[in-house]
Scaffold this motif. Structure first.
Motif, short mmCIF file in Angstrom:
data_model
loop_
_atom_site.label_atom_id
_atom_site.label_comp_id
_atom_site.label_asym_id
_atom_site.label_seq_id
_atom_site.Cartn_x
_atom_site.Cartn_y
_atom_site.Cartn_z
N GLU A 182 0.67 -1.53 0.37
CA GLU A 182 0.44 -0.33 0.21
C GLU A 182 1.04 1.43 -0.04
OE1 GLU A 182 -2.60 -0.41 3.17
OE2 GLU A 182 -3.40 -2.16 2.36
N SER A 183 1.82 1.32 0.29
CA SER A 183 3.30 2.66 0.19
C SER A 183 2.98 2.84 -0.95
CB SER A 183 4.57 2.16 0.80
OG SER A 183 4.85 1.33 0.32
N SER A 184 3.74 3.99 -0.99
CA SER A 184 4.43 4.71 -2.93
C SER A 184 4.71 3.61 -3.33
CB SER A 184 4.51 5.91 -2.11
OG SER A 184 5.78 6.22 -1.27
N PRO A 185 5.16 4.06 -4.39
CA PRO A 185 6.53 3.62 -5.10
C PRO A 185 7.72 4.19 -4.81
CG PRO A 185 4.97 3.95 -6.71
CD PRO A 185 4.82 4.83 -5.31
N ALA A 186 7.93 5.18 -4.04
CA ALA A 186 9.37 5.65 -3.25
C ALA A 186 9.32 5.17 -1.95
CB ALA A 186 9.45 6.74 -3.50
N ASP A 187 8.10 4.31 -1.45
CA ASP A 187 8.38 4.08 0.00
C ASP A 187 9.05 2.13 -0.75
OD1 ASP A 187 7.89 6.68 1.09
OD2 ASP A 187 5.17 6.03 1.53
N LYS A 188 8.28 1.94 -1.56
CA LYS A 188 8.25 0.38 -1.60
C LYS A 188 10.61 0.79 -1.93
CE LYS A 188 3.52 -0.94 -3.01
NZ LYS A 188 3.32 -0.93 -3.90
N LYS A 189 10.39 1.43 -2.82
CA LYS A 189 11.93 1.31 -3.16
C LYS A 189 13.02 1.51 -2.30
CE LYS A 189 15.49 3.26 -7.00
NZ LYS A 189 15.32 4.02 -7.93
N GLN A 190 12.72 2.32 -1.17
CA GLN A 190 13.14 2.77 -0.14
C GLN A 190 13.37 0.81 0.66
OE1 GLN A 190 12.05 5.30 2.49
NE2 GLN A 190 14.46 5.73 3.11
N LEU A 217 12.43 -2.34 0.10
CA LEU A 217 12.84 -2.80 -1.02
C LEU A 217 14.14 -3.22 -0.42
CD1 LEU A 217 13.12 -5.81 -2.62
CD2 LEU A 217 12.49 -4.13 -4.11
N ALA A 218 14.75 -1.69 -0.52
CA ALA A 218 16.85 -1.24 -0.75
C ALA A 218 17.38 -1.46 0.60
CB ALA A 218 17.31 -0.09 -1.15
N ALA A 219 16.26 -1.48 2.04
CA ALA A 219 16.94 -2.16 3.31
C ALA A 219 16.94 -3.36 3.85
CB ALA A 219 15.59 -1.10 4.22
N ARG A 220 15.19 -3.94 2.67
CA ARG A 220 15.37 -5.25 2.66
C ARG A 220 16.58 -5.95 2.61
NH1 ARG A 220 12.64 -8.96 5.18
NH2 ARG A 220 12.25 -11.10 4.27
N ARG A 221 17.09 -5.80 1.05
CA ARG A 221 17.60 -6.17 0.36
C ARG A 221 19.40 -6.62 1.34
NH1 ARG A 221 15.02 -9.17 -1.66
NH2 ARG A 221 14.17 -9.39 -3.71
N ALA A 222 19.64 -4.99 1.37
CA ALA A 222 20.49 -4.90 2.27
C ALA A 222 20.92 -5.56 3.99
CB ALA A 222 20.30 -3.27 2.81
N GLU A 223 19.55 -6.21 3.28
CA GLU A 223 19.43 -7.62 5.38
C GLU A 223 19.40 -8.76 5.32
OE1 GLU A 223 15.71 -6.49 7.27
OE2 GLU A 223 15.88 -4.48 7.68
#
Length: 165
Positions: free
Chosen positions: A50-58, A60-66
């Motif tokens: 439900e979040s905005s595309p920018a929030d999703k991208k952020q 996802l980036a945090a998730r991938r980093a973890e």
């Protein structure tokens, strides 16, 4: 004694949730519970969608980093060799290898019947496959299939000791 129907799942997002799996066949509950453990809880999944595309991208980036950090830590702890391939694929391949080998350990040693010696043999064979693309290709494989997949790997998936061959 009946097969349990309620499972407490520790989701990858860090949340814990109770799940009623009574609507699934008894022989499929444990597998589905394992699948749920590899996913975010319902609330986090919904929030991500439900979040905005920018929030999703952020996010996802945090998730991938973890995931990358966990995979590298695992790689060092279990002395896995570095993977070979294009720089762009290496991070993804490291995460894929981590996920598949840990899923295999759970399926074969923790829940299965392999002892430590048999698992060590599989782990040692997994170390011989260093082509990043091979691990990426296996990203959707079931952990229990790892021994067969490793046996099917070709010489192109393994390094050679002689760099001139």
């Amino acid at each position: 004694m009946a097969v349990r129907t309620h499972w407490t799942i520790d989701h990858t997002c860090g949340h814990q949730a109770e799940h009623d799996l009574s609507d699934r066949a008894a022989d499929r509950r444990a597998g589905f519970a394992r699948w749920l453990e590899a996913r975010d809880c319902s609330d986090c999944w919904k929030a991500a969608r439900e979040s905005s595309p920018a929030d999703k991208k952020q996010w996802l980036a945090a998730r991938r980093a973890e995931e990358q950090e966990a995979a590298i830590e695992w790689e060092q702890r279990y002395e896995m060799p570095p993977l070979e391939g294009p720089e762009k694929a290496l991070g993804w391949a490291v995460r894929c290898r981590h996920q598949l080998v840990t899923a295999a350990y759970t399926a074969l040693a923790v829940e299965g019947e392999l002892d430590d010696a048999d698992w060590s043999e599989i782990e040692e064979k997994a170390r011989t496959v260093t082509r990043a693309g091979w691990w990426i290709d296996q990203r959707d494989a079931d952990g229990a299939d790892l021994p067969e997949l490793i046996e099917a790997a070709t010489d192109a998936d393994r390094p050679t000791e002689n760099p001139y061959v």
